[in-house]
Motif scaffolding. Structure first.
Motif, short mmCIF file in Angstrom:
data_model
loop_
_atom_site.label_atom_id
_atom_site.label_comp_id
_atom_site.label_asym_id
_atom_site.label_seq_id
_atom_site.Cartn_x
_atom_site.Cartn_y
_atom_site.Cartn_z
N TYR A 73 0.81 -1.22 0.00
CA TYR A 73 0.00 0.00 0.00
C TYR A 73 0.84 1.27 0.00
O TYR A 73 0.39 2.31 0.47
CB TYR A 73 -0.93 0.02 1.22
CG TYR A 73 -1.98 -1.07 1.24
CD1 TYR A 73 -2.88 -1.24 0.19
CD2 TYR A 73 -2.08 -1.94 2.33
CE1 TYR A 73 -3.84 -2.23 0.22
CE2 TYR A 73 -3.05 -2.93 2.37
CZ TYR A 73 -3.92 -3.08 1.32
OH TYR A 73 -4.88 -4.06 1.35
N ASP A 90 -9.10 -4.61 -3.69
CA ASP A 90 -8.13 -4.12 -2.70
C ASP A 90 -6.89 -5.00 -2.74
O ASP A 90 -6.93 -6.15 -2.31
CB ASP A 90 -8.78 -4.13 -1.31
CG ASP A 90 -7.94 -3.40 -0.28
OD1 ASP A 90 -6.73 -3.24 -0.51
OD2 ASP A 90 -8.50 -3.00 0.75
N TYR A 146 -8.97 0.52 -7.92
CA TYR A 146 -10.01 0.44 -6.89
C TYR A 146 -10.48 1.85 -6.56
O TYR A 146 -9.67 2.73 -6.30
CB TYR A 146 -9.44 -0.24 -5.64
CG TYR A 146 -10.48 -0.77 -4.66
CD1 TYR A 146 -11.67 -1.35 -5.11
CD2 TYR A 146 -10.26 -0.72 -3.30
CE1 TYR A 146 -12.61 -1.85 -4.23
CE2 TYR A 146 -11.20 -1.23 -2.40
CZ TYR A 146 -12.37 -1.80 -2.87
OH TYR A 146 -13.30 -2.29 -1.98
N GLU A 219 -6.96 3.28 -5.17
CA GLU A 219 -5.72 2.52 -5.35
C GLU A 219 -5.22 2.72 -6.78
O GLU A 219 -5.96 2.53 -7.75
CB GLU A 219 -5.94 1.04 -5.04
CG GLU A 219 -6.39 0.81 -3.61
CD GLU A 219 -6.40 -0.65 -3.17
OE1 GLU A 219 -5.91 -1.51 -3.96
OE2 GLU A 219 -6.86 -0.95 -2.05
N SER A 597 -13.87 -4.19 7.00
CA SER A 597 -13.25 -4.85 5.85
C SER A 597 -12.39 -6.02 6.31
O SER A 597 -11.70 -5.94 7.34
CB SER A 597 -12.38 -3.85 5.08
OG SER A 597 -13.15 -2.78 4.60
N SER A 622 -14.51 -3.80 2.44
CA SER A 622 -13.67 -3.86 1.24
C SER A 622 -13.70 -5.27 0.68
O SER A 622 -14.12 -6.22 1.34
CB SER A 622 -12.24 -3.45 1.57
OG SER A 622 -11.44 -3.49 0.43
N THR A 624 -11.65 -8.08 -2.42
CA THR A 624 -10.58 -8.37 -3.38
C THR A 624 -11.10 -9.40 -4.37
O THR A 624 -11.69 -10.39 -3.97
CB THR A 624 -9.33 -8.92 -2.67
OG1 THR A 624 -8.88 -7.96 -1.72
CG2 THR A 624 -8.23 -9.19 -3.67
#
Length: 625
Positions: A73, A90, A146, A219, A597, A622, A624
Motif C-alpha cells: 500500500y 483491494d 479500486y 488505489e 473490511s 472492502s 478483493t
C-alpha cells in the motif's frame, strides 16, 4: 483587385496564428498524439516516433497508507509496470493514500480550513514520478484499480531529476485539472485525461488527488507517460475550425493567467515600484475603511495583487497587514520562491495563520530566505503549516523556535528530509497545542524532551515515525506530562505494548481520538483494549486497523463505556461476530463510520442487514477479486 491581396495575406496570417494557438493550448482536448501522423487535408507530416514509459522512480509524496519499511500500500508501488490492472479490488501491491471521504475532517483532530483558498484548488495529496527520458507529453495513462476518480490535477516539470546540472529556473505546467467527480462503482479503469501541449520536454510528472467524494481508499497501480522527443508542430493546412472556439480559448487563457500568473504578481505587481499614479479613486473614497477591508477579505491572494494595480487607495488596502492575518500559499506552491516571500514581508507582519505546505522544493525557497521571512513575520504566528517542506533544515526549526514565541500549532507532516537533531528545537516552543510529525525522522530523545516541555499539547500525530525505539516510554511520558491530550495518532508504531497503553489511558483521560492502526504488538488477550474502553469514556474515534486479535469482549466493552464513539475501524479482525457489532450499534447512537473490511465473520449479508437496521452508519466492507 490589387488591394484585395494584402487583405487576404493579413487574414491568412491571422488564421495561421489562431491555428498555432489552438494547438498550443489543446483546444477541446484535440491533443497532439504521435501514435499517428498528423493528418491535414489528406496530407501527413513525417511521423515522430512516440516513446511509452512507465515511471522509473517515485520521488516524493505527501502521504501513503503503507509502512515506511515495506511495499504494501505504499506510493513506491507506482514505479514500474502495473502489478494488478486490469483486475479490480483491494490489493497490497498498489499505491494508496492515507485518507478518503470526508470523515477525516469530522473527527476531533480535524483542523479549520484556511480562508481565501481559491475555489479551483482541490488538491489534498500528491505524488511525483520520474521517468527515464524527457519527452513532450502526448498522453498520460493512470491505471486505477479500486475506487477511481481521485486524480484532480496532472502537472509536468521542466527540471530533469537525473540531470547533473540543476536548472536556474524550475517550471511547473498544469497538463490537466478538474474538480473532483463521483465515479460510479469501484471497478478498475485506465484514466487518460486530455492533456494540453507544453513547450518543454519533461520526465517529471506530478499527480494531485482529492479523495473526498470516494467511498473507500483509491488505489493506483501504474502511470504511463506517452511522448515524443521532438516538439510537435502543426501543419499549415488543417481542417476548418469554428471561430467561436477562439473566443473560448481566450477565456481559457484568461483563466490560466488568473491561476498561474497570479503568483507572479507577488513578485511584480505587488512591488512598490509597480504602483502608478491615478488622479482619482472613484467612489471608493466615500466608503468606510472597514467596509472596503471586509470586501477585500473575500479575495484570493492573486486577486489582491491585481486589484492593487487599480488605484492608490486600493493599493493601500491590498497592502494592509490586516488582510494577511490568515495566509495560505499552498495553492500556489509551484510559484512561491524567495522573491515572493520578500515582497510579502511588509504585508505579513501581523500574520497569525501561515500555510507554506508543499512550497519551496527544488531550491525555490532557501534557508536564508525562509529565515529572513520568519524573523520579520513570525512574532504573531499561532499556526504554521510546513507539510512536505523539503527545504527545511535544523536552522529553520531553530529560527521558528526563537521567533515564533506564540506558536500553538506546527505541522511538519512528511518533512522526511529533516535531520533527527533538528527536532530538539521544538521543545523550546512551550506554547504548542498541536504538533504533527507524521512521516518524520524524529527520534526518541528529542520527542521525550518535547513531551516534557510542551505540556499544553492537545493534538499529537506520530504516525509512521519509525525512528522511535520504545513507544512504551513515550506513552509513559505522555501519561505523566500531557494531561490535556485530546487526540493521538500512533499509526503503524511497531513496538507499543499493553504497558504503554495502560500508562497512556491512566494519564490522558481526556482523549477523544486514538489511532492504533497497524500496531502489531498489541494483543487483546492482555486486556489493553478493555483498558482503553474503561479508562477513556470520551473516545469519539478509535482505529484498531489490522489487529487480528480484537474480539467480541473488546467490542462489548466499547459499547458499554464509549457511548460517544463516532468512528471505529476494526479492519482485519477474525474474532468479532455480528452479535457484538449489533450491541455496539445499538449503544453508540452517534456512530457514523464502521470499517469491518476483511473481518471474516462479517460477510456481505451481515453488512446489508446492519445497514438496513442502522442506516445512519456508514459500514465499510472492502473486497478483493
Amino acid at each position: 483587385m490589387s488591394p484585395v491581396f494584402p487583405m487576404l495575406t493579413v487574414l491568412s496570417m491571422f488564421y495561421y496564428i489562431c491555428l498555432r494557438r489552438r494547438a498550443r493550448i489543446a483546444t477541446r482536448g484535440e491533443m497532439m498524439n504521435s501514435r499517428r501522423a498528423i493528418e491535414s487535408n489528406n496530407r501527413a507530416l513525417p511521423v515522430n516516433v512516440e516513446i511509452v514509459q512507465y515511471a522509473k522512480e517515485v520521488l516524493d509524496f505527501s502521504s501513503h497508507y503503507g509502512s515506511e519499511n515495506s511495499m504494501s500500500y505504499t506510493m513506491w508501488n507506482l514505479a514500474g509496470i502495473q502489478n494488478v490492472y486490469p483486475s479490480s479490488g483491494d490489493f497490497t501491491q498498489t499505491a494508496v493514500f492515507r485518507t478518503y471521504g470526508t470523515w477525516w475532517d469530522q473527527c476531533p483532530s480535524a483542523r479549520l480550513p484556511f480562508k481565501r483558498t481559491p475555489p479551483n484548488f482541490y488538491s489534498q495529496d500528491y505524488v511525483e514520478l520520474a521517468f527515464e527520458d524527457p519527452v513532450y507529453p502526448t498522453a498520460v495513462h493512470i491505471l486505477e484499480t479500486y475506487h477511481p476518480g481521485a486524480v484532480v490535477r496532472v502537472l509536468a516539470c521542466s527540471a530533469n531529476p537525473y540531470s547533473q546540472n540543476p536548472p536556474a529556473e524550475v517550471r511547473w505546467e498544469v497538463l490537466w485539472s478538474e474538480a473532483p467527480t463521483k465515479v460510479n462503482g469501484p471497478q478498475a479503469r485506465q484514466f487518460t485525461p486530455c492533456i494540453k501541449q507544453i513547450d518543454f520536454p519533461t520526465n517529471l510528472i506530478r499527480l494531485e488527488v482529492n479523495s473526498s467524494l470516494l467511498d473507500y481508499y483509491t488505489e493506483l497501480d501504474a502511470v504511463v507517460l506517452h511522448g515524443v522527443k521532438e516538439r510537435p508542430v502543426l501543419s499549415l493546412k488543417t481542417t476548418m475550425i469554428d471561430m467561436n472556439d477562439i473566443d473560448e480559448d481566450e477565456d481559457e487563457d484568461e483563466d490560466e493567467e488568473k491561476d498561474g500568473g497570479g503568483m507572479e504578481s507577488l513578485n511584480k505587481q505587488f512591488s512598490v515600484a509597480a504602483l502608478k499614479e491615478w488622479p482619482t479613486n472613484g467612489y471608493f473614497d466615500k466608503l468606510p475603511y472597514e467596509l472596503i477591508q471586509l470586501i477585500l477579505s473575500h479575495l484570493t491572494v492573486p486577486d489582491l495583487c491585481r486589484l492593487a494595480q487599480t488605484c492608490k487607495l486600493l493599493y493601500q488596502h491590498c497592502c494592509d497587514p490586516l488582510q494577511y492575518i490568515h495566509l495560505s500559499l499552498q495553492p500556489y506552491w509551484a510559484r512561491i520562491n524567495d522573491t515572493s516571500l520578500e515582497y510579502l514581508q511588509s504585508r505579513c507582519t501581523l500574520v497569525q495563520w501561515l500555510n507554506l505546505s508543499w512550497t519551496g522544493n527544488r531550491g525555490a525557497i532557501s534557508v536564508s530566505g525562509f529565515s529572513r521571512f520568519m524573523k520579520i513575520c513570525g512574532s504573531e504566528l499561532v499556526r504554521l503549516e510546513l507539510a512536505c517542506g523539503h527545504f527545511l533544515n535544523e536552522t529553520c526549526l531553530e529560527v521558528i523556535a526563537e521567533t515564533c514565541v506564540n506558536l500553538q500549532e506546527l505541522n511538519l507532516s512528511s518533512c522526511d528530509k529533516l535531520p533527527p537533531q533538528a527536532f530538539n528545537h521544538i521543545a523550546k516552543v512551550g506554547s504548542l497545542k498541536r504538533l504533527i510529525l507524521y512521516r518524520t525522522k524524529v527520534e526518541q530523545t528529542a520527542l521525550l524532551s518535547i513531551l516534557n516541555f510542551c505540556s499544553e499539547l492537545q493534538h499529537l500525530s506520530l504516525g509512521s515515525c519509525v525512528m522511535i525505539e520504545d513507544y512504551d516510554l513515550i506513552a509513559s511520558m505522555m501519561g505523566a506530562k500531557c494531561k490535556k491530550l485530546r487526540t493521538l495518532d500512533l499509526w503503524r508504531c511497531k513496538n507499543i505494548t499493553e504497558n504503554g497503553i495502560a500508562e497512556l489511558a491512566s494519564g490522558c483521560q481526556l482523549l477523544e481520538e486514538l489511532d492504533l492502526g497497524w500496531c502489531p504488538t498489541l494483543q487483546s488477550s492482555t486486556g489493553c483494549f478493555t483498558n482503553i474502553a474503561r479508562k477513556l469514556p470520551n473516545l469519539q474515534k478509535l482505529f484498531l486497523t489490522a489487529n487480528r486479535s480484537v474480539c467480541d469482549t473488546d467490542i462489548e466493552e466499547l459499547a458499554a463505556n464509549c457511548t460517544h464513539l463516532r468512528q471505529l475501524d476494526i479492519l482485519g479482525t477474525r474474532m468479532v461476530s455480528p452479535t457484538s457489532l449489533r450491541k455496539l450499534l445499538e449503544s453508540c447512537k452517534d456512530l457514523s463510520l464502521l470499517d469491518v473490511s476483511f473481518c471474516s465473520q462479517i460477510d456481505n449479508r451481515v453488512v446489508l442487514e446492519l445497514n438496513a437496521s442502522f442506516p445512519h452508519v456508514l459500514i465499510k466492507k472492502s473486497f478483493t477479486q
